[in-house]
Design a protein around this motif. Structure first.
Motif, short mmCIF file in Angstrom:
data_model
loop_
_atom_site.label_atom_id
_atom_site.label_comp_id
_atom_site.label_asym_id
_atom_site.label_seq_id
_atom_site.Cartn_x
_atom_site.Cartn_y
_atom_site.Cartn_z
N ASN C 62 -7.51 4.03 -2.12
CA ASN C 62 -6.53 3.16 -1.46
C ASN C 62 -6.94 1.70 -1.61
O ASN C 62 -6.14 0.85 -1.99
CB ASN C 62 -6.44 3.49 0.03
CG ASN C 62 -5.59 4.71 0.29
OD1 ASN C 62 -4.77 5.07 -0.55
ND2 ASN C 62 -5.79 5.34 1.43
N ARG C 65 -6.47 0.44 -5.17
CA ARG C 65 -5.06 0.24 -5.54
C ARG C 65 -4.49 -0.99 -4.84
O ARG C 65 -3.78 -1.80 -5.44
CB ARG C 65 -4.23 1.49 -5.19
CG ARG C 65 -4.44 2.64 -6.14
CD ARG C 65 -3.82 3.92 -5.60
NE ARG C 65 -2.41 3.77 -5.25
CZ ARG C 65 -1.86 4.17 -4.12
NH1 ARG C 65 -2.61 4.76 -3.20
NH2 ARG C 65 -0.59 4.00 -3.90
N ILE C 66 -4.83 -1.10 -3.56
CA ILE C 66 -4.30 -2.24 -2.80
C ILE C 66 -4.87 -3.54 -3.34
O ILE C 66 -4.15 -4.53 -3.53
CB ILE C 66 -4.63 -2.07 -1.31
CG1 ILE C 66 -3.81 -0.92 -0.74
CG2 ILE C 66 -4.33 -3.35 -0.55
CD1 ILE C 66 -4.28 -0.44 0.61
N SER C 127 2.63 1.14 4.88
CA SER C 127 2.94 1.47 3.49
C SER C 127 2.02 0.72 2.54
O SER C 127 1.39 -0.28 2.91
CB SER C 127 4.39 1.11 3.17
OG SER C 127 4.50 -0.29 3.08
N TYR C 128 1.94 1.23 1.33
CA TYR C 128 1.15 0.56 0.29
C TYR C 128 1.62 -0.87 0.11
O TYR C 128 0.83 -1.81 0.08
CB TYR C 128 1.28 1.35 -1.01
CG TYR C 128 0.69 0.66 -2.22
CD1 TYR C 128 -0.68 0.57 -2.37
CD2 TYR C 128 1.51 0.10 -3.19
CE1 TYR C 128 -1.23 -0.06 -3.47
CE2 TYR C 128 0.97 -0.54 -4.29
CZ TYR C 128 -0.39 -0.61 -4.44
OH TYR C 128 -0.92 -1.24 -5.52
N TRP C 129 2.94 -1.06 0.00
CA TRP C 129 3.46 -2.39 -0.29
C TRP C 129 3.21 -3.37 0.85
O TRP C 129 2.98 -4.55 0.63
CB TRP C 129 4.95 -2.33 -0.63
CG TRP C 129 5.12 -1.77 -2.00
CD1 TRP C 129 5.59 -0.55 -2.33
CD2 TRP C 129 4.74 -2.41 -3.23
NE1 TRP C 129 5.54 -0.38 -3.69
CE2 TRP C 129 5.03 -1.51 -4.26
CE3 TRP C 129 4.19 -3.65 -3.54
CZ2 TRP C 129 4.79 -1.82 -5.60
CZ3 TRP C 129 3.94 -3.95 -4.87
CH2 TRP C 129 4.24 -3.04 -5.88
N SER C 211 -3.05 5.51 4.53
CA SER C 211 -3.31 4.35 3.67
C SER C 211 -4.56 3.59 4.10
O SER C 211 -4.75 2.44 3.72
CB SER C 211 -2.09 3.41 3.67
OG SER C 211 -1.79 3.01 4.98
N THR C 213 -8.02 1.88 4.30
CA THR C 213 -8.87 1.34 3.24
C THR C 213 -10.33 1.62 3.57
O THR C 213 -10.67 2.00 4.69
CB THR C 213 -8.66 -0.17 3.10
OG1 THR C 213 -9.06 -0.80 4.32
CG2 THR C 213 -7.23 -0.51 2.80
#
Ligand SMILES: Nc1ncnc2c1ncn2[C@@H]1O[C@H](COP(=O)(O)OP(=O)(O)OP(=O)(O)O)[C@@H](O)[C@H]1O
Ligand SMILES: [Mg+2]
Lengths: 352, 390, 260
Positions: C62, C65-66, C127-129, C211, C213
């Motif tokens: 996570n 990607r973030i 959310s990821y975004w 999500s 981290t």
């Protein structure tokens, strides 16, 4: 026992030798200049005198006392830095008062001394300014006042004029001479400007590769250099290599262009030096004008006109060139003009 | 594309095109969230929206007020009733049960003052009505009131009569930030000095240590302190081993642990600005001072230190601002009485879901930071104007 | 005397700066489960535990990607902002610089509350975004500053020289100015990446359990119970930071000959 005795100083920066066996005797009240090309060790010697650098060998005696390992603040030597090193957060007055405050002088005493010294360097009106509000020449004088206000035994100056323009430099040189004259303090000045050195100094020490090449008056350095380096570095010169040939009881110095009879005592001459102003020059078509013990023919290779006179570079048939001054009242001679040059034996400087 | 004098008109268009995207993103994803947080801090929540009839009712007519209240209650669903009751309870303890009980039976109660008092005698007490009256506006200063301990008295004047728990917390935050700032400056000064003045190899070593520390995550460095300072941790083990102490000391979850770890985390932020100023001070200044007769300590105090004050001030400001809003480190290494405003903000959001208080405290914190930034900006501007370098 | 003060204070401060990490990080290799010396023996078993434990590996991916997303978005926002601001007049430049840099001074807890509330209403929370955009806002000021620095440091003569050779404005921008500002973009990108990768507070407010981290997981772990796995995670995080610092240094040494 002289005032300041520098004995056999060596200085190494790791493997690099910056000073090699430097010895000097500096008389009290004199104005001494250290002159030499960049990297010759002038600043290093000055730093050692001021106490910022230790020595790798040798001694410094001040009035007979060994001060080699004395801390800078105990030496009572003034120092004017190349970049002046004025304190930017203090006014001119505070900068100059600094050494007195450090010495815990009374308020009145400080005010009186600072005012007097600022008047001496003609900065009385600017005492409230900060250093960055001053011109380069003014900053330089503040630095000078600050280094003199506590009446140091010795004043060290590291290229104090190098950041100034030519005109200002000459003005300040005169002022510095004048101040030296009035205060009678011993000055040691560093420069690589030989004109400045000649103009101001009683004695000049010419340095090269960490050594003192010669320590003498300006006149003797110029007229009696004792090495090719000094002859070349101080003033313009024509240097001839040659060999000595015996002729019965007398000897002769044989260069490629001429032969010179030698005085008896001169046994091991390797080079002779002739200063350009000792060489007379005339057009070949009125050759009588150039008379002397030795006469040579050549052509003008180049000329530099400077108003009062011209500097010529003369190509001799042997292939080498000769520097000489000539009158330029009718303009400089054109390159290519055939000329005759002449000089006298007595003007030749013999190097051993 | 550099010097302004030779910038043709096309540049303005290019700038506009380039700036559209960043400005849009900053507006929507940064300025708007902060704006809505500020709005949230004065938002009255459900209270401001649910008691509409009551708000419009004639204040002098007790029966009309009672009827309007009951009308509003009947119009609410259970969720709104709960939210409204919670809002009222934040103002006056005990209001929740009174409001919810009444609301549940609102259909059966006679819509007069007498009817309400008959249902629950507390309705006869004027304080409940005052609270409702004060809190039906869409905007409220209630959160700020609670945060600052200031309350509106009956005459509408501000008095310091309220609960001052958050004032104490803000004071404590300030004290901790000042403590951390001083300790940090004290430790970073010699390090910055070493980077700027020590021999090149040692200076480079110190600089690398500082940069490595700077790049190591704050959380990792805090972790190290938690492990070092715990009761069975390395520091205690070492002290026990040397015989300096007989019992393990409490080194963490108290003020000591908080300050030590925060200082360590903030060191690089102080060292870097100081170092940058110190590097501009030529070594010849110190030499000059020595040759003028000052010893090394006097040279430092009179010549060197005054010139570094600018760097120290920047370092102090940076550390102070960061310490003021610090959350991670103090929350992991401080005790219950060493928690700073940020801890309570997080608790309001994550635990009690009191967004109003969280926003109000955030706004106060943000305000404090902006005031400090403004002071620094003004000082810099003034300095630039006077042209002074020192 | 002055030397004693200097060396005494410098060595104490230096010890305070480096000793904690130097002492604690090796404990990741401890055989036993007590976080203290002497170590019970050398072992990689806690590393194995991390890599087999789904919770940590998921958090790591996570984070990665973030951080990548936040880096790209941050470079886009900060880079565009910096190049745009360079083209504006002086007064506007000051205002816009203030705006673009301001996320640096706003305490992260305040940013966290604001994002948590606003993103929650936009449905981005968890959310990821949501995390990418939030971290992009935190990283953009750093990109902005480093690109500004490198654009300011550019020799204006280079642009003039290109102009005198007949290059058009846009050609000059794309082929002279931007390539020379590349080190600024790269440094900014690294800053943005680390900022996101190490960020705790905002992620704490925005991340859902899925999500989460790595720093948030570490934070939770620290509040929960001190285990050797925590030191392992700390060690891995530091190694990643050091690798990035080294990369930064390497890029700068590449960029230097161009400047002079
Ligand atoms: N701190 C130092 N470390 C190593 N070498 C040094 C150091 N200071 C000077 N040197 C070397 O010692 C030699 C003498 O330097 P110094 O500064 O004394 O020269 P200088 O005569 O003052 O030259 P300039 O006229 O350029 O000022 C030089 O080769 C220089 O590179
Ligand atoms: Mg020098």
């Amino acid at each position: 026992m002289s005032f300041l005795e520098i004995r056999n100083i060596d200085k190494f920066y790791s493997a690099m030798q910056a000073l090699a066996g430097v010895s000097l005797s500096i008389p009290k009240g004199s104005f001494v200049t250290l002159l030499g090309p960049s990297g010759s060790g002038k600043t290093t010697l000055l730093k050692i005198l001021a106490g910022f650098e230790g020595v790798s060998g040798g001694q410094i005696l001040h009035n007979g006392r060994d001060i080699t390992d004395l801390k800078p603040e105990r030496r009572n030597f003034g120092l004017v830095f190349q970049g002046y090193a004025l304190f930017p957060h203090m006014s001119v007055f505070d900068n100059v008062a600094y050494p007195l405050r450090v010495r815990r002088k009374s308020r009145d005493e400080i005010a009186a001394s600072v005012t007097a010294i600022l008047d001496l360097v003609h900065l009385g009106a600017l005492s409230r300014r900060k250093p960055h509000e001053l011109s380069g020449g003014q900053q330089q004088r503040v630095a000078l006042a600050r280094a003199l206000v506590f009446e140091p035994d010795l004043l060290l100056l590291d290229e104090p004029m190098s950041a100034l323009d030519k005109k200002l430099r000459v003005d300040l040189q005169d002022q510095l001479r004048d101040i030296h004259h009035r205060l009678g303090t011993t000055f040691i000045n560093v420069t690589h400007d030989q004109e400045e050195a000649m103009h101001m100094s009683d004695m000049i020490a010419v340095m090269n590769h960490g050594r003192i090449e010669q320590f003498d008056t300006a006149h003797r350095l110029y007229r009696r250099p004792n090495s090719r380096f000094v002859a070349d570095f101080v003033g313009k010169s024509n240097i001839f290599d040659g060999v000595i040939q015996s002729r019965g009881a007398a000897a002769e110095f044989v260069a490629d262009a001429f032969r010179l009879p030698l005085p008896r005592e001169a046994k091991v001459v390797s080079e002779i030096v002739i200063r350009p102003e000792d060489i007379r020059i005339a057009r070949a078509d009125c050759a009588g004008a150039a008379a002397g013990d030795i006469r040579l023919e050549g052509t003008v290779a180049a000329s530099t006109y400077s108003g009062d006179r011209a500097l010529y570079s003369i190509a001799l048939p042997s292939g080498r060139t000769l520097l000489t001054y000539g009158s330029a009242r009718e303009g400089a001679l054109e390159p290519g003009v055939p000329v005759a040059v002449a000089f006298d034996t007595k003007d030749c400087i013999l190097l051993h | 594309m550099h010097a302004s004098p030779r910038r043709p008109g096309g540049a303005r268009l290019a700038a506009l095109v380039l700036l559209v995207l960043p400005l849009a993103i900053y507006s929507f994803l940064y300025l708007m969230p902060i704006g809505s947080m500020v709005a949230l801090s004065v938002d009255n929540g459900e209270l401001g929206r649910s008691l509409v009839a009551f708000r419009d009712a004639d204040r002098s007519d007790a029966n009309a007020r009672a009827a309007a209240l009951l009308t509003d209650m009947r119009a609410m669903d259970a969720g709104t009733q709960g939210a409204t009751a919670r809002g009222l309870n934040q103002n006056l303890a005990g209001f929740r049960s009174l409001f919810l009980n009444t609301a549940r039976k609102s259909g059966d109660i006679e819509p007069t003052m007498a009817g309400l008092v008959a249902f629950d005698p507390r309705w006869a007490e004027e304080q409940y009505w005052q609270v409702m009256e004060r809190n039906t506006a869409p905007f409220t200063l209630r959160h700020f009131g609670q945060a600052t301990g200031l309350v509106l008295d009956d005459n509408g004047r501000l008095t310091a009569g309220g609960d001052d728990i958050y004032v104490q917390i803000m004071w404590r935050t300030l004290v901790i930030a000042v403590q951390v700032m001083f300790v940090t400056l004290l430790i970073s000064y010699p390090l910055a000095y070493a980077v700027a003045n020590a021999r090149p190899r040692f200076a480079a070593f110190v600089l690398v240590a500082v940069l490595l520390s700077f790049w190591t995550s704050i959380l990792v460095r805090t972790t190290a302190w938690v492990i070092l300072l715990q009761t069975s941790g390395l520091v205690n083990a070492f002290l026990l081993w040397t015989g300096a102490i007989a019992e393990p000391l409490q080194l963490i979850f108290n003020r000591f642990g908080a300050i030590v770890s925060m200082t360590h985390v903030l060191l690089p932020f102080a060292i870097i600005p100081m170092m940058n100023v110190m590097r501009t001070i030529p070594k010849s200044q110190a030499d000059a001072s020595r040759s003028l007769g000052a010893g090394p300590i006097e040279t430092f105090l009179r010549v060197y230190f005054p010139q570094t004050i600018r760097g120290v001030a920047v370092a102090a400001g940076t550390v102070f601002i960061l310490a003021l809003g610090f959350y991670i480190t103090p929350s992991l290494t401080g005790g219950p009485r060493d928690q700073m405003v940020s801890f309570y903000i997080a608790a309001f959001v994550k635990e009690s879901l009191n967004w109003g208080m969280a926003s109000a405290l955030s706004v106060l914190l943000l305000g404090a930071v902006l005031v400090i930034v403004a002071i620094y900006g003004a000082a810099r501007w003034a300095m630039a104007r006077s042209g002074g370098r020192a | 005397m002055s030397r004693v003060i200097f060396w005494g204070s410098v060595l104490l401060a230096l010890a305070f700066l480096i000793v904690p990490l130097v002492l604690v990080l090796p404990l990741a290799f401890n055989e036993g489960s007590f976080l203290t010396y002497p170590m019970d023996g050398f072992s990689l078993k806690w590393f194995a535990e991390i890599f087999t434990h789904g919770q940590w590996t998921r958090a790591f991916w996570n984070s990665l990607r973030i951080a990548f997303g936040a880096m790209i978005a941050g470079v886009l926002i900060g880079g565009l902002a910096a190049t745009g601001v360079m083209l504006t007049g002086r007064a506007l430049q000051i205002v816009l610089t203030g705006l673009f840099v301001s996320p640096l001074v706003v305490p992260s807890i305040v940013v966290g509350v604001a994002f948590a509330y606003a993103f929650g209403r936009m449905g981005l929370s968890g959310s990821y975004w949501g995390l990418v955009l939030a971290h992009a806002i935190l990283g953009a000021p750093l990109v902005f500053l480093s690109v500004m620095t490198s654009l300011r440091g550019l020799d204006p003569d280079l642009d003039l020289a290109a102009a005198s050779l007949g290059a058009s404005r846009s050609h000059r921008f794309w082929h002279v100015t931007l390539p020379l500002a590349a080190p600024g973009f790269l440094a900014g990108a690294l800053f943005a990446f680390t900022t996101s990768f190490d960020e705790v507070v905002v992620a704490l407010f925005l991340a859902s359990p899925e999500s989460t981290t790595l720093p948030v997981a570490l934070f939770a772990g620290l509040r929960d119970r001190l285990q050797p796995t925590i030191v392992v995670v700390a060690l891995l995080l530091s190694l990643i930071s050091f690798a990035l610092l080294w990369l930064m240094w390497w890029l700068q040494s590449l960029g230097r000959p161009q400047k002079h």
